[in-house]
Design a protein around this motif. Structure first.
Motif, PDB file in Angstrom:
ATOM      1  N   SER A 374       0.842  -1.195   0.000  1.00  0.00           N
ATOM      2  CA  SER A 374       0.000   0.000   0.000  1.00  0.00           C
ATOM      3  C   SER A 374       0.886   1.256   0.000  1.00  0.00           C
ATOM      4  N   PRO A 375       0.307   2.453  -0.245  1.00  0.00           N
ATOM      5  CA  PRO A 375       1.104   3.670  -0.501  1.00  0.00           C
ATOM      6  C   PRO A 375       2.089   4.097   0.579  1.00  0.00           C
ATOM      7  N   HIS A 381       7.492   1.066  -3.115  1.00  0.00           N
ATOM      8  CA  HIS A 381       6.657   1.564  -4.227  1.00  0.00           C
ATOM      9  C   HIS A 381       5.199   1.137  -4.072  1.00  0.00           C
ATOM     10  N   GLY A 382       4.630   1.416  -2.890  1.00  0.00           N
ATOM     11  CA  GLY A 382       3.237   1.059  -2.632  1.00  0.00           C
ATOM     12  C   GLY A 382       2.278   1.667  -3.646  1.00  0.00           C
ATOM     13  N   LEU A 383       1.176   0.971  -3.906  1.00  0.00           N
ATOM     14  CA  LEU A 383       0.266   1.331  -4.993  1.00  0.00           C
ATOM     15  C   LEU A 383      -0.803   2.341  -4.570  1.00  0.00           C
ATOM     16  N   ASP A 384      -1.018   3.345  -5.416  1.00  0.00           N
ATOM     17  CA  ASP A 384      -2.137   4.257  -5.206  1.00  0.00           C
ATOM     18  C   ASP A 384      -3.374   3.688  -5.916  1.00  0.00           C
ATOM     19  N   ILE A 405      -5.289 -21.868 -13.156  1.00  0.00           N
ATOM     20  CA  ILE A 405      -4.922 -21.364 -11.835  1.00  0.00           C
ATOM     21  C   ILE A 405      -5.621 -20.023 -11.633  1.00  0.00           C
ATOM     22  N   LYS A 406      -6.129 -19.784 -10.434  1.00  0.00           N
ATOM     23  CA  LYS A 406      -6.844 -18.549 -10.121  1.00  0.00           C
ATOM     24  C   LYS A 406      -5.857 -17.518  -9.578  1.00  0.00           C
ATOM     25  N   VAL A 407      -5.848 -16.323 -10.202  1.00  0.00           N
ATOM     26  CA  VAL A 407      -5.013 -15.230  -9.698  1.00  0.00           C
ATOM     27  C   VAL A 407      -5.885 -14.335  -8.825  1.00  0.00           C
ATOM     28  N   LEU A 408      -5.468 -14.148  -7.572  1.00  0.00           N
ATOM     29  CA  LEU A 408      -6.242 -13.355  -6.626  1.00  0.00           C
ATOM     30  C   LEU A 408      -5.681 -11.940  -6.543  1.00  0.00           C
ATOM     31  N   HIS A 409      -6.589 -10.958  -6.559  1.00  0.00           N
ATOM     32  CA  HIS A 409      -6.186  -9.566  -6.418  1.00  0.00           C
ATOM     33  C   HIS A 409      -6.101  -9.252  -4.925  1.00  0.00           C
ATOM     34  N   GLY A 410      -4.876  -9.117  -4.429  1.00  0.00           N
ATOM     35  CA  GLY A 410      -4.686  -8.907  -2.998  1.00  0.00           C
ATOM     36  C   GLY A 410      -3.840  -7.697  -2.687  1.00  0.00           C
ATOM     37  N   THR A 411      -3.653  -7.451  -1.415  1.00  0.00           N
ATOM     38  CA  THR A 411      -2.786  -6.365  -0.971  1.00  0.00           C
ATOM     39  C   THR A 411      -2.124  -6.729   0.350  1.00  0.00           C
ATOM     40  N   GLU A 412      -0.927  -6.193   0.559  1.00  0.00           N
ATOM     41  CA  GLU A 412      -0.308  -6.183   1.886  1.00  0.00           C
ATOM     42  C   GLU A 412      -0.419  -4.736   2.362  1.00  0.00           C
ATOM     43  N   VAL A 413      -1.440  -4.481   3.137  1.00  0.00           N
ATOM     44  CA  VAL A 413      -1.761  -3.115   3.541  1.00  0.00           C
ATOM     45  C   VAL A 413      -1.102  -2.784   4.878  1.00  0.00           C
ATOM     46  N   ASP A 414      -0.527  -1.598   4.949  1.00  0.00           N
ATOM     47  CA  ASP A 414       0.151  -1.185   6.179  1.00  0.00           C
ATOM     48  C   ASP A 414      -0.836  -0.915   7.316  1.00  0.00           C
ATOM     49  N   ILE A 415      -0.452  -1.399   8.508  1.00  0.00           N
ATOM     50  CA  ILE A 415      -1.173  -1.014   9.725  1.00  0.00           C
ATOM     51  C   ILE A 415      -0.484   0.249  10.227  1.00  0.00           C
ATOM     52  N   TYR A 423      -5.403   1.808   3.391  1.00  0.00           N
ATOM     53  CA  TYR A 423      -6.460   1.988   2.394  1.00  0.00           C
ATOM     54  C   TYR A 423      -7.794   2.158   3.114  1.00  0.00           C
ATOM     55  N   SER A 424      -8.702   2.879   2.494  1.00  0.00           N
ATOM     56  CA  SER A 424     -10.054   3.026   3.054  1.00  0.00           C
ATOM     57  C   SER A 424     -10.825   1.718   2.873  1.00  0.00           C
ATOM     58  N   ASP A 425     -11.885   1.550   3.635  1.00  0.00           N
ATOM     59  CA  ASP A 425     -12.745   0.364   3.496  1.00  0.00           C
ATOM     60  C   ASP A 425     -13.306   0.259   2.085  1.00  0.00           C
ATOM     61  N   LYS A 426     -13.563   1.392   1.466  1.00  0.00           N
ATOM     62  CA  LYS A 426     -14.092   1.419   0.101  1.00  0.00           C
ATOM     63  C   LYS A 426     -13.141   0.716  -0.857  1.00  0.00           C
ATOM     64  N   ILE A 427     -11.833   0.908  -0.654  1.00  0.00           N
ATOM     65  CA  ILE A 427     -10.824   0.238  -1.494  1.00  0.00           C
ATOM     66  C   ILE A 427     -10.623  -1.206  -1.040  1.00  0.00           C
TER      67      ILE A 427
END
Length: 570
Positions: A374-375, A381-384, A405-415, A423-427
C-alpha cells in the motif's frame, strides 16, 4: 553459492561508498544485492545467456553485470579490493553491528576514537555514546542490543541460505561412483531457522572417491580435514561442511544420532537404558548384540516408539506424546494448494504477474495471491488507487485466459501507528484477500503495539496478519506485543496468522506456532515472494510450521480457494 557471495560484496561496497558520501551508487549496489539474493544462480544465468542475461536481472544493469562476470571468472571484484584499502578494517567491522550503519559507525569512530569492537563495548559501558548530541541514550541502548544480536548470531547461517548450498553439494556427491544414499543431517534436517554447519551422511562402496570429490569442489576455501571416511571443508562464505561415509547397516543409527537434537538424543538414550539397551551412532545394542541400526524407524522401534519426524526432535514433549501414540500427523511438504502472499513488479517484486502465475501453475498451485504494498511503504513503491485499478484489470485479463490457476487480487496493507489501515474500506472491499502488516514504528510499548494490531484485526476486510512479530533474524528483534491477546483477537475476528517463509523472517516461529494452534488460531504458510525464485521458500514456511507441530487442518491454504473464501466470511 555465488549469488550470496556477490550480494555480500555489493552490500559492503555500498557501505564504503556511503561513508565517503557518494550519492546514488550505494542505493544501486543495495538494489542489485537484493536482486541477487532472490534470483536464480548467476553462474547458470551467465552460462546460458552471457553478460546480456545478467544485465536483464532487475536492479543489476550493464555496469554491475560486468562486476558479476569478473567475480564468476576470477573470484574477485577489483573495485571492492580497491575500496577496502581506502577505509580502516575496524570500520568495516563496526558497520556490521545491526542498527549502526556506515555513517553512524564512521561518526562514532571519529568522535570517540573507536578502533575495534572491544573499544565500542567499552564506550557503551562508560555511557559515552549517550552523551553525544547526535546519538543519546536510546541510540546507545540500540547499539548495545545490536552487538548482543550480532554475538548471538555469529557463525550461524540462515536455514534458507544453508539449505540450497547443502542440496547443491548433495547433488554433486550423489553422482560419484559407488554412492548410494546421501542426506543432510543435523539442524538443517530439523529445519532449524539458523544453522551452525552442514552435516552430510553417505553410504558408498568407494569412500575415497567421495572424499576426493568433496574436498576438491570449486567453492572450497580450505580443507579442514580429510580421512578415509570423514572430511571437513570451509566454503568461501565461511560455512563449514562435514561429510561422513557410513556403513549401510549403521546408516539409520548414524542418521538419528547426527540429526539430533542433542536433548532429544539424550532422552532417547535414557529410555533405551531403562529397557536394558544402548543406542549410539553405530546401532542399538542389547549387550554385545546389535539389534537395530540400518534404518531410523528400526532405531525408534527398538525402544517401542513410532518414527518421530526430524522437525519434532527437540525434547519438547515429543517422546512422551509418541509413547502415548498421539504424535500429530504433520503438515506435508506437498499439502499447500496456493500461495497467499506474493509481490509483483507493481510494487517491489521482480516479476510480472503473468510470469508469477505460470511458475505457480508449474508448482501445482490452484491459486496465487498478488499482494503488493500500500502507498505508505514508499520504499517498496506502494500502490495508489490508479495503479490498483490497472493491476486489477491485468489480473482479470489473466484469469480470462483460463490458465488452470486462479489469480487473486490482494494487498499487503500497512497497519498505521494508530491501528487504522493504509487503504479506506471502500478500497479494501475490492480485494480478494487483504493482508495487514506492521512496517514502521517498531519501538512502541507492548500495550501500544498490541492495541494497534488488534484494531487492524477488527477491520472486517482483513483476512491475514503478516509476519506477526516483525522480527528479522540476526538483524532485528521482534517488536514488543502480547501474542496471547493477538491470538484471541485473530480467532474472534476470523483472521489467519502468517508463517512467512522469507529466510530471515520465518515468522511466526515454531514456538509461537504451537501456541497459536493451542489457542485455536488458523495459520497460512506463505512465501512473501519478491521474485519467482522466492516461491521455493514455501518449504521453509512448511518446515517451520512442522516444527510448531502444525497439521494440515491447522493451515488454511491446504484448502481450495472456495473453501478459504467461505472461512474468511465474517
Amino acid at each position: 553459492m555465488k549469488n550470496l557471495e556477490i550480494a555480500q560484496i555489493f552490500e559492503e561496497i555500498a557501505d564504503i561508498l556511503e561513508i565517503k558520501n557518494v550519492e546514488w551508487k550505494p542505493q544501486a549496489y543495495r538494489k542489485a544485492a537484493r536482486a541477487l539474493k532472490t534470483c536464480e544462480d548467476v553462474e547458470a544465468i551467465y552460462k546460458k545467456g552471457g553478460i546480456k542475461a545478467l544485465d536483464k536481472i532487475p536492479g543489476v544493469g550493464q555496469r554491475l553485470a560486468k562486476k558479476i562476470v569478473q567475480y564468476i571468472e576470477t573470484g574477485k571484484i577489483s573495485e571492492y579490493e580497491r575500496l577496502k584499502k581506502t577505509v580502516p578494517k575496524y570500520l568495516t567491522e563496526l558497520m556490521k553491528v545491526p542498527g549502526l550503519g556506515p555513517k553512524k559507525a564512521a561518526k562514532l569512530a571519529n568522535k570517540l576514537k573507536i578502533k575495534s569492537m572491544k573499544n565500542l563495548e567499552q564506550v557503551i559501558k562508560q555511557h559515552k555514546i549517550a552523551k553525544l548530541k547526535t546519538f543519546g541514550e536510546k541510540s546507545e541502548e540500540n547499539i548495545a542490543k545490536g552487538i548482543a544480536l550480532m554475538k548471538k548470531s555469529k557463525k550461524r547461517v540462515l536455514l534458507g541460505v544453508a539449505l540450497p548450498i547443502a542440496e547443491e553439494i548433495i547433488a554433486r556427491l550423489r553422482v560419484v561412483k559407488g554412492v548410494d544414499k546421501v542426506i543432510a543431517a543435523g539442524s538443517l534436517r530439523r529445519m532449524l531457522e539458523t544453522i551452525g554447519d552442514i552435516d552430510i551422511l553417505i553410504t558408498s562402496t568407494k569412500p575415497e572417491l567421495v572424499m576426493d570429490k568433496f574436498t576438491s569442489m570449486k567453492d572450497v576455501a580450505r580443507v579442514l580435514a580429510k580421512g578415509p571416511t570423514r572430511g571437513s571443508i570451509l566454503l568461501k562464505n565461511n560455512l563449514q561442511v562435514d561429510v561422513r561415509v557410513i556403513p549401510p547397516d549403521e546408516f539409520g543409527s548414524a542418521l538419528q544420532y547426527f540429526t539430533g537434537s542433542k536433548n532429544h538424543s539424550i532422552a532417547l538414550r535414557k529410555l533405551a537404558i531403562k529397557k536394558g539397551l544402548k543406542i549410539s551412532e553405530y546401532g542399538v545394542f542389547k549387550g554385545k548384540k546389535k539389534i537395530a541400526g540400518k534404518t531410523e524407524k528400526a532405531v525408534y522401534k527398538a525402544v517401542n516408539l513410532p518414527y518421530i519426524e526430524p522437525e519434532l526432535r527437540e525434547n519438547n514433549g515429543e517422546i512422551e506424546v509418541a509413547r502415548q501414540g498421539k504424535l500429530p500427523k504433520l503438515l506435508g511438504y506437498s499439502d499447500i494448494k496456493g500461495d497467499l502472499h506474493v509481490h509483483s513488479k507493481y510494487s517491489d517484486g521482480n516479476d510480472a504477474i503473468e510470469t508469477i502465475t505460470k511458475v505457480a501453475k508449474k508448482i501445482g498451485y490452484g491459486y496465487i495471491a498478488i499482494t503488493d504494498h500500500s502507498p505508505s511503504l514508499k520504499i517498496a513503491h506502494g500502490l495508489d488507487e490508479k495503479q490498483l485499478k490497472k493491476k486489477q484489470a491485468e489480473i482479470k485479463k489473466i484469469n480470462k485466459k483460463n490458465m488452470g490457476i486462479k489469480v487473486l487480487h490482494g494487498t499487503e496493507v500497512d497497519i498505521l501507528p494508530d491501528g487504522s489501515l493504509d487503504y479506506s474500506d471502500k478500497i479494501l472491499k475490492q480485494f480478494d484477500i487483504v493482508i495487514a502488516a506492521v512496517h514502521s514504528h517498531f519501538k512502541m510499548t507492548e500495550a501500544e503495539m498490541t492495541k494497534r494490531i488488534i484494531k487492524a484485526l477488527e477491520n472486517k476486510y482483513v483476512n491475514v496478519l503478516a509476519h506477526p512479530t516483525g522480527r528479522v533474524i540476526n538483524k532485528r528483534d521482534a517488536y514488543k506485543v502480547n501474542l496471547e491477546k493477538i491470538f484471541s483477537s485473530a480467532k474472534k475476528n476470523k483472521v489467519a496468522l502468517e508463517v512467512d517463509g522469507t529466510p530471515d523472517r520465518l515468522d511466526l516461529n515454531d514456538v509461537h506456532i504451537r501456541e497459536a494452534i493451542k489457542a485455536g488460531v488458523k495459520l497460512v504458510c506463505v512465501t512473501d515472494a519478491h521474485s519467482i525464485n522466492n516461491l521455493k521458500n514455501m518449504r521453509l514456511a512448511i518446515g517451520t510450521a512442522r516444527r510448531g507441530w502444525a497439521q494440515k487442518t491447522n493451515i488454511l491454504n491446504t484448502k481450495s480457494w472456495e473453501e478459504i473464501k467461505k472461512w474468511f466470511k465474517k
